[in-house]
Design an enzyme around this catalytic site. Structure first.
Site, PDB file in Angstrom:
ATOM      1  CB  SER A  84      -0.964  -0.046   1.187  1.00 16.27           C
ATOM      2  OG  SER A  84      -1.981   0.910   1.056  1.00 16.27           O
ATOM      3  CG  ASP A 108      -6.876  -2.234  -3.583  1.00 16.43           C
ATOM      4  OD1 ASP A 108      -7.264  -1.099  -3.249  1.00 16.43           O
ATOM      5  OD2 ASP A 108      -5.732  -2.657  -3.336  1.00 16.43           O
ATOM      6  CG  HIS A 137      -5.921  -2.060   0.182  1.00 14.09           C
ATOM      7  ND1 HIS A 137      -5.027  -1.678  -0.777  1.00 14.09           N
ATOM      8  CD2 HIS A 137      -5.425  -1.598   1.372  1.00 14.09           C
ATOM      9  CE1 HIS A 137      -4.027  -1.008  -0.217  1.00 14.09           C
ATOM     10  NE2 HIS A 137      -4.250  -0.948   1.085  1.00 14.09           N
TER      11      HIS A 137
END
Length: 344
Positions: free
Chosen positions: A183, A281, A311
């Site tokens: 991320s 995501d 995610h």
């Protein structure tokens, strides 16, 4: 145990049920949504709680996060960043390797440049160290809003240069070095690779980007399509970027490659890069676009999109059907590239 009881409280139908995820993934997502509430305001109290919390490395938590291998020694160290600040690093090294110089993997944790901590990544970092036979250096870079962009980038670049130098100690081999993260950490790994290519200080053998945020303009189709996705929403992304960039006159533009590595003018000369994305995501399409752009620039790049997961799924492999496969791909990439170049 309250967290796991919430997973099994299925009496109420929520928006989570409309997503095409396996049941165990839906149950975990529902529990996480209940624990955080309907909106993420990112107020000071929430930020402080999130930074301090991590899942204990014991059953039943490890049923979700994966265990910490017993064959890995975990320790703590630090290095001096360019401004003199001592940046903490959590280290993971296979036991019984005393006297052996191992290649290092720099790991940068996720959390929108605002949340998260290194201890929450013990399961995946220790697993990588054990399975890939590397020393993992999990960097506690400085977080926003106290430290705006590009402070996190500076810390991650400095950490990588430290790992490539004698200052990191005799147990670190200074070739076969890699950067990785998930991320926001994937963003930092991608940016660090570009900075080190341009400015030097460390030679990278590879990068591994797990559902990375690489386009702060948030203009890809998946951002709109998955604006209300489980785990990460468009509102979350807006809040994270607001904290990370700030509104000062000298704030970085969202198109600046220090924030959006996808928009760098030149991607040639970067190290071989693995990009993993999650199908459900908002960040899916920008990760895929980055892999395409790397290949078009002549960089070895592999992209794998994992279906029916949101995610963050690499952090909860026990609640998905593909978590184990994604970790196996990740460790294979690290192992193959970290040990490809030999001394002499």
């Amino acid at each position: 145990m309250r967290f796991f009881r919430a997973c099994w409280n299925t009496g109420v139908v929520t928006a989570t049920d409309s997503w095409n995820m396996p049941l165990r993934t839906k149950l975990l997502v529902r529990a996480l949504n209940r624990s955080r509430g309907s909106d993420r305001m990112l107020v000071d109290d929430e930020i402080a709680r999130s930074r301090a919390w991590f899942a204990p490395t014991r059953i039943p938590y490890t049923w979700v996060t994966g265990p910490v291998p017993a064959g890995v020694e975990i320790a703590d160290t630090a290095f001096a960043a360019r401004d003199g600040h001592r940046v903490a690093v959590r280290t993971y090294r296979p036991r019984d390797t005393e006297g052996e110089a191992l290649p290092a993997l720099l790991w940068f944790h996720g959390g929108g440049w605002v949340l998260g901590n290194t201890r929450g990544y013990d399961p995946i970092c220790a697993w990588l160290a054990d399975r890939a036979h590397v020393t993992v250096l999990n960097v506690d870079y400085r977080l926003a809003p106290e430290h705006r962009a590009p402070q996190a980038v500076h810390d991650c670049v400095d950490a990588t240069r430290w790992a490539a130098s004698e200052a990191s100690g005799p147990g670190i081999r200074h070739i076969g070095l890699g950067v990785a993260g998930d991320s926001a950490g994937g963003n930092l790994a991608a940016v660090a690779a570009q900075v080190l290519r341009d400015e030097g200080g460390a030679d990278l053998a590879y990068a591994a980007l797990v559902y990375p945020a690489v386009d702060a303009t948030m203009s890809s189709e998946s951002v709109a399509l998955h604006a209300q996705a489980p785990i990460l929403t468009r509102a979350d992304m807006d809040a994270f970027l607001a904290h990370y960039l700030g509104d000062a006159e000298d704030a970085l533009d969202p198109l600046d490659p220090l924030v959006s590595p996808l928009h760098a003018e030149d991607l040639s000369g970067l190290p071989p890069t693995l990009v993993q994305t999650a199908d459900l995501d908002p960040l899916r399409d920008e990760g895929a676009a980055y892999a395409v752009a790397l290949r078009e620039a002549g960089v070895e790049a592999r992209h794998t999109n994992y279906e029916r997961v949101p995610h963050g799924f690499v952090s909860f492999p026990g609640a998905t059907r593909v978590g184990r496969a994604s970790r196996e791909e990740l460790v294979g990439w690290v192992r193959d590239h970290a040990h490809h170049t030999r001394l002499g």
